[in-house]
Motif scaffolding. Structure first.
Motif, short mmCIF file in Angstrom:
data_model
loop_
_atom_site.label_atom_id
_atom_site.label_comp_id
_atom_site.label_asym_id
_atom_site.label_seq_id
_atom_site.Cartn_x
_atom_site.Cartn_y
_atom_site.Cartn_z
N ASP A 1 0.83 -1.22 0.00
CA ASP A 1 0.00 0.00 0.00
C ASP A 1 0.85 1.25 0.00
OD1 ASP A 1 -2.04 -1.72 0.17
OD2 ASP A 1 -2.60 -1.27 2.26
N VAL A 2 2.03 1.17 0.57
CA VAL A 2 2.92 2.35 0.60
C VAL A 2 4.22 2.04 -0.16
CG1 VAL A 2 2.00 3.51 2.65
CG2 VAL A 2 3.66 1.66 2.95
N ARG B 1 3.81 -3.01 -6.61
CA ARG B 1 4.38 -2.39 -7.81
C ARG B 1 5.76 -1.77 -7.62
NH1 ARG B 1 2.86 3.37 -8.47
NH2 ARG B 1 1.48 3.95 -6.76
N ALA C 1 10.07 2.14 -2.01
CA ALA C 1 10.13 3.57 -2.36
C ALA C 1 10.82 4.39 -1.27
CB ALA C 1 8.73 4.11 -2.62
N ALA D 1 12.75 5.00 2.80
CA ALA D 1 12.37 4.94 4.20
C ALA D 1 10.97 5.50 4.35
CB ALA D 1 13.36 5.74 5.03
N ASP D 2 10.28 5.09 5.41
CA ASP D 2 8.92 5.57 5.65
C ASP D 2 8.98 7.03 6.10
OD1 ASP D 2 6.44 6.19 6.73
OD2 ASP D 2 6.08 4.12 7.37
N ILE D 3 8.56 7.90 5.21
CA ILE D 3 8.68 9.35 5.49
C ILE D 3 7.79 9.75 6.66
CG2 ILE D 3 8.36 11.67 4.52
CD1 ILE D 3 9.01 10.41 1.74
N MET E 1 9.50 9.19 10.03
CA MET E 1 10.67 9.98 10.47
C MET E 1 10.46 11.50 10.40
SD MET E 1 13.36 9.27 7.41
CE MET E 1 12.78 9.31 5.73
N GLY F 1 16.11 4.75 0.93
CA GLY F 1 16.45 3.61 1.78
C GLY F 1 16.22 2.28 1.08
N GLU G 1 16.35 11.79 -1.51
CA GLU G 1 16.43 12.44 -0.19
C GLU G 1 16.65 13.94 -0.31
OE1 GLU G 1 17.81 9.56 -0.96
OE2 GLU G 1 17.79 8.18 0.77
#
Ligand code: CO8
Length: 258
Positions: free
Chosen positions: A24-25, A60, A64, A66-68, A71, A109, A132
């Protein structure tokens, strides 16, 4: 093997597979997920039935970044206290080969995780970037170091300052990716390679990994000494005796990893 929240695991013969599974993410890597990946990698590393580790993404994307969300509110003290990169350091200590299969987005990441793999196979739809810079930060899990060692300083700066997406073909030309496949064939082909590697004498495979990695960090002479020690070490293994005996007896060797 126990259940994980953000990854799936399965064994395919002697290949231990880890699927990034937060589609989903786009498999954004939160800290628990990295911790789960590490836990399974280390378990595979200790497991005599597993000879090669295989990493790929569900959905897909490979990952993508690190989980923005996780953080966004961090500060440097909370980061220091979390010491999340200890997990990443341990990923570098895994001795068995890690084969990565990348499709779709491989960013930030996620790209750093791909660079932890020893070999990378990619689908023709894969896109690589260190975005980043667009968040006013920089890679923190080895990206500036591993990419630079792979493609050289000027290209690495161009990629990391640019933050833009690079197609799989470019990553292949620069040596980031070993082989490219049509998307539909990626997993079968990459897994096929992993299974072939799993048939090779496991001790030699891991000591070769260790020696080649030293070439990246050590001056030549120190690297040569290191190589020599691993070369001698293999002569204490049952597999060395079996490999050479099988050659002389003109039969297929049966490697046990001892
Ligand atoms: N973190 C959190 N959520 C994400 C991330 C992410 N990195 N990437 C995508 N998502 C989520 C989106 O928010 C969206 O969620 P929702 O449906 O709830 O809105 C869902 O995934 C699907 O994404 P999009 O709708 O945006 O899909 P698009 O096809 O339109 O766009 C992109 C795909 C271009 C990949 C876009 O999602 C994007 O730009 N993502 C962020 C990429 C990024 O900046 N990555 C770098 C993050 S920073 C980093 O990695 C630092 C590493 C530091 C060390 C490593 C520690 C682990």
């Amino acid at each position: 093997m126990s259940d994980y929240r953000f990854i799936e695991t399965e064994a395919c013969g002697r290949v231990g597979i880890v699927w990034l599974n937060r589609p989903d993410v786009l498999n954004a890597l939160n800290r628990t997920m990295v911790n789960e990946i590490l836990e399974v990698f280390e378990e595979y590393d200790r497991n005599d039935d597993i000879r090669v580790i295989f990493l790929a993404g569900k959905g897909r994307a490979f990952a993508a970044g690190a989980d923005i969300d996780e953080m966004a509110e961090d500060d440097s003290v909370s980061m220091e206290l979390l010491n999340q990169f200890a997990d990443w350091d341990r990923l570098s200590l895994v001795k068995k080969p890690i084969i990565g299969a990348v499709h779709g987005f491989c960013l930030g990441g996620g790209f750093e995780l791909a660079l932890v793999c020893d070999l990378l196979f990619a689908a023709d739809d894969a896109k690589f970037a260190f975005p980043e810079i667009n968040l006013a930060v920089m890679p923190g899990a080895g990206g500036t170091q591993r990419l630079t060692k792979l493609i050289g300083k000027t290209k690495a700066l161009e990629w990391i300052w640019g933050g833009d997406m690079h197609p799989a073909e470019e990553a292949h030309e620069l040596g980031i990716v070993n082989r490219l496949y049509p998307k539909a064939d990626l997993i079968e082909e990459a897994l096929g390679y992993a299974k072939e590697l799993a048939e090779k004498p496991p001790l030699a495979v891991r000591l070769i990994k260790e020696a080649v990695n030293k070439a990246v960090d050590y001056p030549l002479q120190e690297g040569m000494f290191f190589e020599r020690k691993n070369f001698y070490l293999l002569f204490s293994s049952e597999d060395q005796k079996e490999g050479m005996k099988a050659f002389i007896e003109k039969r297929k060797p049966d490697f046990k990893g001892r």
